[in-house]
Design an enzyme around this catalytic site. Structure first.
Site, PDB file in Angstrom:
ATOM      1  N   PHE A 174      42.715  51.455  39.822  1.00  0.00           N
ATOM      2  CA  PHE A 174      43.226  52.138  41.008  1.00  0.00           C
ATOM      3  C   PHE A 174      44.214  53.267  40.648  1.00  0.00           C
ATOM      4  CE2 PHE A 174      46.121  52.474  44.650  1.00  0.00           C
ATOM      5  CZ  PHE A 174      45.215  52.600  45.687  1.00  0.00           C
ATOM      6  N   ASN A 208      51.581  45.950  46.248  1.00  0.00           N
ATOM      7  CA  ASN A 208      50.722  46.865  47.000  1.00  0.00           C
ATOM      8  C   ASN A 208      49.318  46.284  46.844  1.00  0.00           C
ATOM      9  OD1 ASN A 208      49.242  48.969  48.080  1.00  0.00           O
ATOM     10  ND2 ASN A 208      49.378  50.235  46.235  1.00  0.00           N
ATOM     11  N   PRO A 209      49.009  45.274  47.674  1.00  0.00           N
ATOM     12  CA  PRO A 209      47.739  44.563  47.450  1.00  0.00           C
ATOM     13  C   PRO A 209      46.567  45.350  48.040  1.00  0.00           C
ATOM     14  CG  PRO A 209      48.800  43.694  49.396  1.00  0.00           C
ATOM     15  CD  PRO A 209      49.723  44.765  48.854  1.00  0.00           C
TER      16      PRO A 209
HETATM   17  N1  SAM Z   1      50.109  48.318  41.884  1.00  0.00           N
HETATM   18  C1  SAM Z   1      49.108  49.355  41.657  1.00  0.00           C
HETATM   19  C2  SAM Z   1      49.459  50.597  42.465  1.00  0.00           C
HETATM   20  O1  SAM Z   1      50.214  50.493  43.415  1.00  0.00           O
HETATM   21  O2  SAM Z   1      48.964  51.681  42.113  1.00  0.00           O
HETATM   22  C3  SAM Z   1      47.703  48.877  42.032  1.00  0.00           C
HETATM   23  C4  SAM Z   1      47.473  48.557  43.487  1.00  0.00           C
HETATM   24  S1  SAM Z   1      45.770  48.270  43.908  1.00  0.00           S
HETATM   25  C5  SAM Z   1      45.789  48.742  45.610  1.00  0.00           C
HETATM   26  C6  SAM Z   1      45.629  46.499  44.024  1.00  0.00           C
HETATM   27  C7  SAM Z   1      45.503  45.756  42.689  1.00  0.00           C
HETATM   28  O3  SAM Z   1      45.397  44.344  42.963  1.00  0.00           O
HETATM   29  C8  SAM Z   1      44.288  46.113  41.860  1.00  0.00           C
HETATM   30  O4  SAM Z   1      44.677  46.475  40.559  1.00  0.00           O
HETATM   31  C9  SAM Z   1      43.446  44.839  41.869  1.00  0.00           C
HETATM   32  O5  SAM Z   1      42.729  44.616  40.658  1.00  0.00           O
HETATM   33  C10 SAM Z   1      44.495  43.777  42.049  1.00  0.00           C
HETATM   34  N2  SAM Z   1      43.971  42.515  42.606  1.00  0.00           N
HETATM   35  C11 SAM Z   1      42.931  42.330  43.439  1.00  0.00           C
HETATM   36  N3  SAM Z   1      42.755  41.033  43.709  1.00  0.00           N
HETATM   37  C12 SAM Z   1      43.695  40.357  43.018  1.00  0.00           C
HETATM   38  C13 SAM Z   1      44.028  38.977  42.883  1.00  0.00           C
HETATM   39  N4  SAM Z   1      43.344  38.021  43.522  1.00  0.00           N
HETATM   40  N5  SAM Z   1      45.072  38.633  42.085  1.00  0.00           N
HETATM   41  C14 SAM Z   1      45.775  39.587  41.430  1.00  0.00           C
HETATM   42  N6  SAM Z   1      45.515  40.919  41.537  1.00  0.00           N
HETATM   43  C15 SAM Z   1      44.490  41.293  42.310  1.00  0.00           C
HETATM   44  N1  GLN Z   2      45.799  53.675  49.853  1.00  0.00           N
HETATM   45  C1  GLN Z   2      44.451  53.211  49.599  1.00  0.00           C
HETATM   46  C2  GLN Z   2      43.526  54.033  50.449  1.00  0.00           C
HETATM   47  O1  GLN Z   2      43.221  55.098  50.024  1.00  0.00           O
HETATM   48  C3  GLN Z   2      44.322  51.722  49.824  1.00  0.00           C
HETATM   49  C4  GLN Z   2      45.219  51.015  48.881  1.00  0.00           C
HETATM   50  C5  GLN Z   2      45.292  49.552  49.052  1.00  0.00           C
HETATM   51  O2  GLN Z   2      44.362  48.865  49.507  1.00  0.00           O
HETATM   52  N2  GLN Z   2      46.404  49.041  48.670  1.00  0.00           N
HETATM   53  O3  GLN Z   2      43.140  53.669  51.540  1.00  0.00           O
END
Ligand code: SAM
Ligand code: GLN
Length: 289
Positions: free
Chosen positions: A95, A193-194
């Site tokens: 991401f 930030n899930p």
């Molecule tokens: N923290 C980073 C940022 O803000 O740029 C990444 C945010 S991204 C929206 C969500 C992250 O959650 C991804 O890297 C994804 O692989 C991870 N993720 C998804 N499901 C997960 C789970 N069950 N347990 C831990 N991490 C998970």
């Molecule tokens: N900000 C992302 C988008 O482009 C979504 C990120 C997230 O799921 N945390 O919609």
């Protein structure tokens, strides 16, 4: 004939090409891609406007423009993204951090500042390491843990941690939510930030996001709220009394996440807006009974 192609003329042509392909930031993107392909800074482009480009250089640049025009994100082509103080390495399948997430880091730093000293922070969902590496860099007393289910995310985050010299204070762990965190550990802050996009809305996202971001980084279940509900219900056992939870949320999700935190017994629930005035950050404090 080839003297015609200089940094200046190539940029003008690239701008026109990208603008015609529905890319609103065309000029800036044309510059960033050219700077990347010539290994120059953007500033250098302006001081070397009349520098001629070789045929080989033009071929490489044309290839990048073409890929960009198909929707491949700029950050995957340049391999970098700026986030707060950091220049972060990017990779396909991980991401790309967004500007509004810088505010989530700010919310945690505000809290750590008042507490001072050596706090322990847990992040859920590491991605490239934007949040956890920033916190380790900007709050030098802290020890940070960060968990992700994606191995490629953790590999990239480890690289970013080393590049910024914080690998000794950042523990990257692989697993679903809290499952890889040592049992019994408690933290001053849990930040996340899930994935929060409602599953049915993913197909309608911009092609850069829909086709190039990992689905597991976006999909938050039917209403986009699955991760908040799971994290909130499990977080109390991982927090010290008085500990903070800090979330980034999607558009229209703040009030539901705030309500869930109150129901779960959290106090001082607070919502702040992002640059676009969208309710984006939700924080709350855990007071144990
Ligand atoms: N923290 C980073 C940022 O803000 O740029 C990444 C945010 S991204 C929206 C969500 C992250 O959650 C991804 O890297 C994804 O692989 C991870 N993720 C998804 N499901 C997960 C789970 N069950 N347990 C831990 N991490 C998970
Ligand atoms: N900000 C992302 C988008 O482009 C979504 C990120 C997230 O799921 N945390 O919609």
């Amino acid at each position: 004939m080839s003297e015609r192609w200089t940094v200046g003329t190539v940029l003008a042509a690239a701008n026109e090409y990208l603008s015609g392909r529905d890319l609103p930031g065309a000029r800036l993107e044309a510059e960033l891609l050219l700077a990347h392909s010539l290994e120059l800074s953007r500033f250098d482009l302006y001081t070397q406007f009349d520098r001629p480009l070789s045929e080989a250089e033009r071929t490489v640049y044309r290839g990048l423009l073409k890929e960009r025009s198909t929707g491949r994100p700029l950050q995957h082509l340049t391999g970098t993204q700026a986030f707060r103080r950091l220049d972060l390495r990017m990779a396909d399948g991980v991401f790309i951090p967004r500007p509004e997430t810088e505010l989530l880091v700010e919310a945690v730093l505000d809290r750590l500042g008042s507490q001072g000293g050596s706090a322990e922070v847990l992040e859920i969902g590491t991605g490239s390491g934007a949040i956890c590496v920033s916190l380790a860099v900007e709050a030098p007393g802290t020890v940070v843990w960060s968990a992700d289910i994606s191995k490629s995310a953790l590999t990239l985050a480890a690289l970013n941690a080393r590049a910024h010299g914080v690998e000794d204070r950042l523990n990257l762990v692989h697993g679903d939510l809290f499952s890889a965190v040592p049992a019994g550990k408690v933290f001053d802050v849990i930040v996340s930030n899930p994935p929060y996009v409602p599953a049915g809305e993913i197909d309608a996202l911009a092609r850069e996001v829909r086709d190039h971001e990992p689905r597991a980084a976006l999909d938050g279940g039917p209403a986009g709220l699955d991760f908040y509900l799971r994290i909130i219900s499990e977080s109390r056992q991982w927090l010290k009394a008085g500990g903070l939870v800090a979330f980034e949320v999607g558009v229209g999700q703040a009030s539901e996440v705030a309500a869930e935190l109150s129901r779960a017994g959290f106090e001082s629930v607070d919502v702040t807006r992002d640059y676009a005035r969208i309710e984006r950050i939700v924080t709350a404090v855990y007071r144990s009974a």
